[in-house]
Design a protein around this motif. Structure first.
Motif, short mmCIF file in Angstrom:
data_model
loop_
_atom_site.label_atom_id
_atom_site.label_comp_id
_atom_site.label_asym_id
_atom_site.label_seq_id
_atom_site.Cartn_x
_atom_site.Cartn_y
_atom_site.Cartn_z
N ILE A 239 0.85 -1.20 0.00
CA ILE A 239 0.00 0.00 0.00
C ILE A 239 0.88 1.25 0.00
CG2 ILE A 239 -1.58 1.37 1.43
CD1 ILE A 239 -2.91 -1.32 2.21
N GLU A 240 1.89 1.22 0.85
CA GLU A 240 2.78 2.38 0.89
C GLU A 240 3.49 2.55 -0.45
OE1 GLU A 240 5.10 3.09 4.50
OE2 GLU A 240 3.87 1.55 5.46
N ASN A 241 3.80 1.44 -1.08
CA ASN A 241 4.46 1.53 -2.38
C ASN A 241 3.55 2.09 -3.46
OD1 ASN A 241 7.29 0.83 -3.27
ND2 ASN A 241 6.95 -0.60 -1.55
N THR A 242 2.25 1.82 -3.33
CA THR A 242 1.36 2.41 -4.32
C THR A 242 1.31 3.92 -4.15
OG1 THR A 242 -0.61 2.16 -2.93
CG2 THR A 242 -0.10 0.35 -4.43
N GLN A 243 1.48 4.38 -2.92
CA GLN A 243 1.53 5.83 -2.71
C GLN A 243 2.80 6.43 -3.33
OE1 GLN A 243 1.01 5.61 1.48
NE2 GLN A 243 -1.22 5.57 1.32
N ILE A 244 3.91 5.73 -3.12
CA ILE A 244 5.16 6.19 -3.74
C ILE A 244 4.99 6.22 -5.26
CG2 ILE A 244 7.59 5.60 -4.12
CD1 ILE A 244 7.53 4.25 -1.33
N PHE A 245 4.38 5.17 -5.76
CA PHE A 245 4.12 5.07 -7.20
C PHE A 245 3.33 6.27 -7.69
CE2 PHE A 245 1.49 3.79 -10.79
CZ PHE A 245 2.37 3.08 -11.60
N HIS A 246 2.31 6.60 -6.94
CA HIS A 246 1.46 7.71 -7.35
C HIS A 246 2.20 9.05 -7.31
CE1 HIS A 246 -2.22 10.35 -7.15
NE2 HIS A 246 -2.42 9.62 -8.23
N ASN A 247 3.01 9.23 -6.26
CA ASN A 247 3.80 10.46 -6.19
C ASN A 247 4.75 10.57 -7.36
OD1 ASN A 247 2.61 11.24 -3.84
ND2 ASN A 247 4.21 10.40 -2.52
N ASN A 248 5.36 9.45 -7.71
CA ASN A 248 6.28 9.46 -8.84
C ASN A 248 5.55 9.77 -10.15
OD1 ASN A 248 8.62 9.00 -7.41
ND2 ASN A 248 8.43 6.77 -7.52
N LEU A 249 4.33 9.27 -10.25
CA LEU A 249 3.54 9.56 -11.44
C LEU A 249 3.28 11.06 -11.56
CD1 LEU A 249 0.49 7.25 -12.14
CD2 LEU A 249 2.58 7.55 -13.46
N LEU A 250 2.93 11.68 -10.43
CA LEU A 250 2.66 13.11 -10.44
C LEU A 250 3.92 13.90 -10.80
CD1 LEU A 250 0.30 13.45 -7.35
CD2 LEU A 250 -0.33 13.51 -9.78
N SER A 251 5.07 13.45 -10.28
CA SER A 251 6.32 14.11 -10.64
C SER A 251 6.56 14.00 -12.14
CB SER A 251 7.52 13.48 -9.92
OG SER A 251 7.28 13.40 -8.56
N GLU A 252 6.27 12.84 -12.66
CA GLU A 252 6.49 12.63 -14.09
C GLU A 252 5.58 13.54 -14.91
OE1 GLU A 252 8.55 11.02 -16.03
OE2 GLU A 252 7.43 11.45 -17.88
N CYS A 253 4.36 13.67 -14.46
CA CYS A 253 3.40 14.47 -15.22
C CYS A 253 3.78 15.94 -15.19
CB CYS A 253 2.00 14.27 -14.66
SG CYS A 253 0.71 14.85 -15.77
N GLY A 254 4.38 16.37 -14.09
CA GLY A 254 4.86 17.74 -14.02
C GLY A 254 3.78 18.71 -13.60
N SER A 255 4.10 19.98 -13.74
CA SER A 255 3.16 20.99 -13.29
C SER A 255 1.96 21.02 -14.22
CB SER A 255 3.84 22.35 -13.29
OG SER A 255 4.26 22.66 -14.59
#
Lengths: 641, 613
Positions: free
Chosen positions: B124-140
């Motif tokens: 579960i915690e890794n899915t959160q990390i995954f999601h944060n990384n996705l948002l970083s990838e998407c950018g502003s």
């Protein structure tokens, strides 16, 4: 050390007082020593130690006090375990009061520093002098930069501790109409700091604003954060007298924003660093064959075709903003659109607009046949439209930077093979037995256009990189020594500068073997060799003193410039690449200190300590600066050499 | 505004176009010269993405999009070449389709199955990390909305929860899509394999700009429409050494390195925590160590910081192996013995002129003849065992013992004389060997068995002629740090030792800034092949901290450590030319996640793949 004493000359009037103080210090030290070594105090010391020994009290381990205190011994701060009997002295405070002044770059004139300190707070600082007009804005901006820098020393703490009532700054500028920096602008200043009853009074005297802002900069270096006193406080020396002026009028830093884009906020940080080190020319290598991020008002197609992306463009407002930001920091901005080589992407829209090829060899492969590094590109000197575009760009630059005294024409690394093979030769274009003549003619025409762009008057100092054109016989044929300044970048041993000086040219020195800060990161291409390894350490930057070797007409050396080419740098590491090495360079061109014959490793110990203090200062102002050594060496001055 | 994807049969492949259709009244706008954008196409033969020679106007690109064009290099890279944008490249079967589907980072669902509470929490915690990384990838301005739904199934088949050399890191990723439904299955033996799979999945996703006539640019994400990846690491030990003693590194800076390690599938953080310069570890039993050894009261790691780091790392598939270097590289922090009535725990501390007593200032070396030293070491080890996992291996250092220090210390000379021993090199090596045996005994006594494997640096003590006398191969793993032309690693393998390689002339990241050392660029880092032998556990890149603190840590390490990561993970037969574009992409990925990785080339070379060789 001997040299140092010679440097600080005390005014005769103060001598008696100083002797008295010295005597008193002696008495005090004797008293302290006696106190420390008396058997009784020794005993009580042990007892307290025993009580506080955390070994017997393992619970209280979460927050430990700082254990170190520093004592000044033989002009060196020595780290000691804190013993709770002595006053606690922080490293910063010890360094400020221990033999070496912590000023960077070192002033060239008389320096006399007090040995006592007082606490104050940021909001006590006031500017007392009033000015009018353009000068008012400049001085006020310089003052608020100064105040901001002082505030940043406090970090997050909100220290309210003060020994004084007020911290007043008086600024005295003689030539109130000088609001632009020129080669002959007087940058000298004098700074007096004294305590009158409960007021701290600073008087900065300068001929021009540009001297005055250096005065602010120096004043900020007499102030530091003492983390030990009252749980943290701002401190300033109680008295100081400094006279200072630079050795060279051109103290430049070149940044390349074409190989990789550097955002405006990062460029501003570079300017903050330059101001802190009294560098005064920001040479902006804004375009190259890789990209053209300069958004020209007159030729917007350039950046449309040449920028890496829509968000990687310098708009006219960005440039004006940067020019202003630089001005209040005593820096002029010199924009270089390199030509005729180092120009490709951004110049490739000619055919689609019916202007023919403005550049040739653009992105041509195999690149090694046409240029020194991919991608290739070189202006088309036989297309008259090329010069029209150039003139427009020149006009844009002069308008935006308001810089009409220096103009950088570029002019390095022309590949004649590209022209020979890719230009469409015919009888109209003529044929050249020596393409250097075509290059020469290009330069002459570009200068004509520059003259037109500048309102019919050629800028007094048109800078060009050293190249084959700055060699005989082309120099005298194409480059008028009254207008042209050569920026010499070949290694010192090439001796380019010697000939040019003999012929009467003025020079700016940027020797690749010392002042190219991009070197040392290996090759960036799959094939070939690294361009200019190894890395130039700050010591080698600092030790480079080329004017000693160059010989004749030394007065024609206008100064020096450190260069950061950006093939292997972008916003993520630009600051670490620059600092503290560009600071080391700055002292060389401000003060040009002689070599210390006694220093075992070339650079004197005092330089290590002062530069490290300057590095801390840069970091306090939000800059990123490379570590010079393990922190242990900062805490134990002189022990790592 | 609508985003649609079309399937276009083109020769034998399905190629994708993201078509941005702009709806709304086409108002007559003044010609805006800033309204240009680049498009990229993949050359299937050379596996390179090419920037179209001329930019297209944004308005034009609304109305007219040719097939096979991508609005961002990152999107083109995803589908260009067999390994697309993956770093490190998988070692097994890798199939990636050429079609992309746009989706929004919030349109993701996770299904976690077949696990216990502990592993479930981990995922579960890794899915959160995954999601944060996705948002970083998407950018502003990640605001483009699509109707694609992504469902990710995570299947760890065992509840294995310890990262060791024998942990199975294999995973299998299967991505299929039907219409606007994307389904991803990640199968692995354990959560660590699943985590690697999630990391790979992130690398099958890229951001691209979406142009709106009035609102300007926003960003969207695209995922490949199909993928099958079988993957497992070649080497078990894929490490990065951080030195927090020469210069202190804040906990956050260390966490950033762990983030980058996780992105590159490195799995060991070798924490060189102490050295002669400083001792920043706050140990409950021995608070004097940090008190006397830390640079200041804030430049320390409290037990909670250490636990926090261990947890942070484990969550990212990284184990933390602590090194307390001894008997050399130990000085500051050990000064309190005398005062506490324990004699000199270390000698030569800060002794000058340092050149006589050590190889780098300040000097300091433990005092092997002081029996109190071993009591103190025992307390130190107990704290280490308490804070770190008892089952975790421990690095005892053991490099660069300066015999001149011991040989100039009266106490030690007298001891040798008293016992009728000489002062030859062999005698001092024997003394060192005795120290090491005592230290190991102290450690073993605490854990109650003799099975812990201890790592030591190669040194005079690991010389093949004497090593078996002092360091039995069933107890010690040797980390060699010699140049690539040195044969010590091979010789140790012949003797049956397990080894870890830190090839000095390739993986020492501090080189190039001092003395006559040379900077080793990423190509050298990548090309450093290790011996293929079952006793080669793997390798480590080393970031010694003399000239690095948090200011330049990121750019000194990255992306060079990532280059080594592919060597260690996939041990490719191919060279750097094949890796270049993927590494450039990976560097951008690290930057988007907040790691200040060094630029590798002019951006032109990123945007025009293969044009800068």
């Amino acid at each position: 050390m001997f040299r140092y004493h010679k440097f600080i000359m005390k005014p005769a009037g103060l001598k008696k007082i100083l002797y008295f103080l010295l005597l008193m210090c002696g008495v005090l030290i004797f008293y302290l020593m006696r106190y420390q070594f008396s058997p009784l105090s020794n005993l009580s010391l042990r007892l307290t130690n025993k009580q506080d020994d955390p070994d017997h009290n393992p619970a209280q381990t979460e927050k430990q006090p700082d254990v170190w205190t520093w004592r000044c011994e033989n002009e060196k701060c020595i780290r000691y375990q804190r013993n709770r009997k002595e006053p606690e002295v922080s490293l910063a405070t010890c360094n400020m009061l221990c033999g070496s002044m912590q000023l960077w770059p070192k002033p060239t004139g008389l320096v006399s520093l007090g040995t006592r300190t007082i606490s104050f707070t940021v909001d006590q600082i006031v500017l007392e002098t009033e000015f009018v007009g353009a000068l008012e804005k400049l001085v006020k901006s310089a003052f608020s930069c100064f105040k901001e820098n002082v505030a940043k020393l406090c970090g997050k703490s909100d220290s309210k501790n003060s020994d004084i009532n007020s911290f007043k700054i008086n600024v005295n500028v003689i030539k109130t109409n000088v609001t632009k920096l020129h080669f002959d602008t007087d940058e000298s200043y004098s700074l007096t700091l004294k305590t009158i009853k409960t007021d701290l009074v600073v008087i900065i005297k300068a001929t021009t604003f540009f001297g005055a802002r250096h005065g602010f900069e120096t004043l900020s270096q007499l102030i530091w954060w003492d983390e030990y006193t009252h749980g943290g406080t701002l401190k300033v020396l109680k008295g100081a007298l400094i006279n200072d002026s630079p050795m060279f009028s051109y103290r430049g830093l070149m940044l390349d924003t074409a190989r990789n884009f550097i955002p405006v906020v990062k460029i501003k940080k570079v300017l903050v660093g330059m101001a802190a080190n009294k560098l005064n020319v920001f040479h902006w290598h804004i375009t190259d064959s890789q990209s053209f991020p300069f958004r020209s008002i007159r030729v917007p197609k350039m950046s449309a075709f040449g920028a890496y992306g829509r968000d990687m463009v310098y708009h006219p407002d960005d440039i004006k903003d940067i020019v202003n930001y630089a001005l209040v920091r005593g820096i002029r901005v010199v924009i270089e659109i390199d030509t005729p080589a180092h120009a490709g992407n951004g110049w490739n829209w000619g055919p689609s607009e019916g202007l023919g090829e403005l550049a040739v060899c653009v992105n041509e492969q195999p690149w090694s046949a046409y240029c020194g590094e991919p991608p290739c590109g070189q202006l088309n000197p036989i297309n008259p439209n090329t010069y029209d575009v150039l003139e427009k760009l020149y006009k844009d630059i002069i308008e935006l930077t308001k810089e009409d005294e220096i103009f950088h024409l570029g002019g390095d690394e022309v590949n004649l093979e590209c022209w020979s093979r890719k230009l469409k030769w015919n009888n109209d274009t003529g044929y050249y037995s020596d393409l250097h003549d075509l290059w020469g003619k290009f330069t002459v025409e570009a200068l004509q256009r520059l003259k037109k762009a500048n309102g019919g008057k050629l800028p007094k100092h048109v800078v060009m990189w050293s190249s084959n054109l700055s060699k005989k016989p082309y120099t005298t044929k194409y480059l008028n020594k009254n207008n042209i300044v050569i920026q010499v970048w070949g290694p010192l041993q090439w001796g380019e500068g010697v000939d040019l000086l003999r012929e009467g040219y003025r020079l700016i020195l940027s020797h690749v073997d010392a002042w190219y800060l991009d070197c040392g990161f290996g090759r960036w291409r799959e094939m070939g060799e690294a361009a200019c390894d190894p890395y130039r350490t700050w010591q080698s930057v600092y030790m480079h003193r080329p004017w000693q070797i160059l010989g004749t007409n030394r007065h024609n050396i206008l100064g020096g410039e450190a260069c950061l080419w950006s093939e292997q740098v972008d916003l993520d590491s630009v600051e670490a690449r620059l600092w503290p090495r560009a600071a080391a360079f700055a002292e060389r061109v401000w003060n040009d200190p002689p070599f210390d014959a006694y220093a075992a490793v070339g650079v004197a110990e005092d330089v290590y300590t002062r530069l490290n203090t300057q590095r801390d200062r840069l970091i306090s102002r939000g800059l990123v600066a490379e570590a010079m050594w393990p922190q242990w060496c900062s805490q134990n001055p002189g022990m790592c050499l | 505004m609508i985003q649609k994807s079309y399937k276009l049969p083109c020769s034998m492949q399905l190629l994708l176009i993201i078509v941005t259709v702009f709806i709304g009244k086409s108002t007559c706008s003044s010609s805006n010269e800033d309204g240009w954008r680049w498009l990229w196409t993949c050359d299937v033969r050379t596996e390179k993405c090419h920037r179209k020679p001329e930019p297209v106007s944004i308005e034009k690109s609304f109305e007219f999009v040719e097939p096979l064009q991508h609005a961002s290099l990152a999107a083109c890279r995803l589908i260009c070449g067999r390994y697309g944008a993956l770093w490190p490249k998988p070692s097994g079967q890798t199939i990636i389709t050429r079609q992309l589907l746009p989706f929004h980072p919030n349109a993701i669902k996770f299904q976690i199955s077949n696990t216990n509470d502990q592993t479930k929490q981990y995922l579960i915690e890794n899915t959160q990390i995954f999601h944060n990384n996705l948002l970083s990838e998407c950018g502003s301005n990640c605001s483009s909305v699509f109707n694609t739904q992504v469902t990710i199934f995570l299947f760890p088949s065992s509840s294995e929860f310890t990262l060791r050399w024998d942990t199975n890191e294999t995973y299998h990723l299967e991505l299929v899509s039907k219409g606007n439904q994307v389904s991803v299955e990640i199968l692995a033996d354990n959560v660590f394999g699943v985590r690697h799979g999630l990391e790979t999945l992130l690398q099958l996703i890229a951001s691209y700009p979406v142009y709106h006539k009035h609102e300007g640019v926003s960003h969207g994400l695209a995922i490949v429409s199909g993928a099958r990846i079988h993957d497992k690491p070649f080497y078990r030990h894929r490490g990065l050494l951080l030195d927090t003693a020469r210069n202190y590194l804040p906990v956050d800076a260390i966490k950033r390195q762990i983030d980058a390690m996780a992105a590159s599938k490195l799995n060991v953080l070798h924490w060189h925590a102490t050295d002669s310069q400083s001792f920043p570890l706050v140990l409950p039993r021995l608070p004097q160590m940090a008190k006397y050894g830390a640079y200041s009261s804030v430049k320390v790691y409290h037990p909670n910081d250490m636990r926090d780091l261990i947890r942070y790392a484990k969550l990212r598939g990284v184990r933390v192996i602590l090194e307390i270097d001894a008997p050399s590289h130990a000085g500051n922090g050990w000064q309190w013995g005398e005062q506490a009535g324990l004699g000199n725990l270390a000698v030569c501390i800060n002794k000058m002129p340092w050149r006589y007593y050590c190889i780098q200032p300040p000097c300091g070396q433990l005092n092997p003849i002081n029996r109190h030293l071993y009591t103190v070491l025992s307390q130190l080890y107990q704290d280490v065992i308490d804070i770190f996992d008892e089952k975790e291996t421990f690095h005892m250092g053991g490099d660069e013992v300066h015999l001149g220090c011991w040989n100039s210390t009266d106490e030690i000379i007298n001891y040798l004389n008293y016992h009728g021993r000489n002062r030859t090199t062999e005698d001092f090596l024997q003394l060192w060997g005795e120290y090491q045996a005592n230290a190991l005994n102290a450690y073993d006594a605490l854990v109650g068995h003799k099975n812990t494997q201890i790592i030591m640096w190669s040194s005079a003590l690991t010389d093949v002629n004497i090593i078996s006398r002092y360091l039995p191969k069933d107890r010690y793993i040797i980390q060699t740090w010699v140049p690539s032309n040195d044969n010590i690693s091979e010789l140790l393998l012949q003797l049956g030792y397990q080894i870890i390689l830190s090839t000095k002339d390739a993986w020492y990241l501090d080189h190039g800034f001092w003395g006559t050392t040379q900077y080793h660029g990423w190509r050298i880092s990548y090309s450093n092949r290790l011996p293929k032998h079952e006793n080669v556990l793997g390798g480590e890149v080393c970031m010694w901290g003399e000239l690095v603190d948090e200011n330049s840590l990121d750019n000194r390490i990255w992306p060079r450590a990532a280059a080594a990561a592919e060597r260690l993970w996939s041990n490719p037969d191919t060279g750097t030319a094949k890796a270049e574009q993927r590494l450039y992409r990976h560097r951008e990925r690290l930057v988007s996640r907040g790691i200040q990785a060094e630029a590798l080339a002019p951006r032109y070379c990123y945007q025009n793949e293969g044009e800068c060789s």
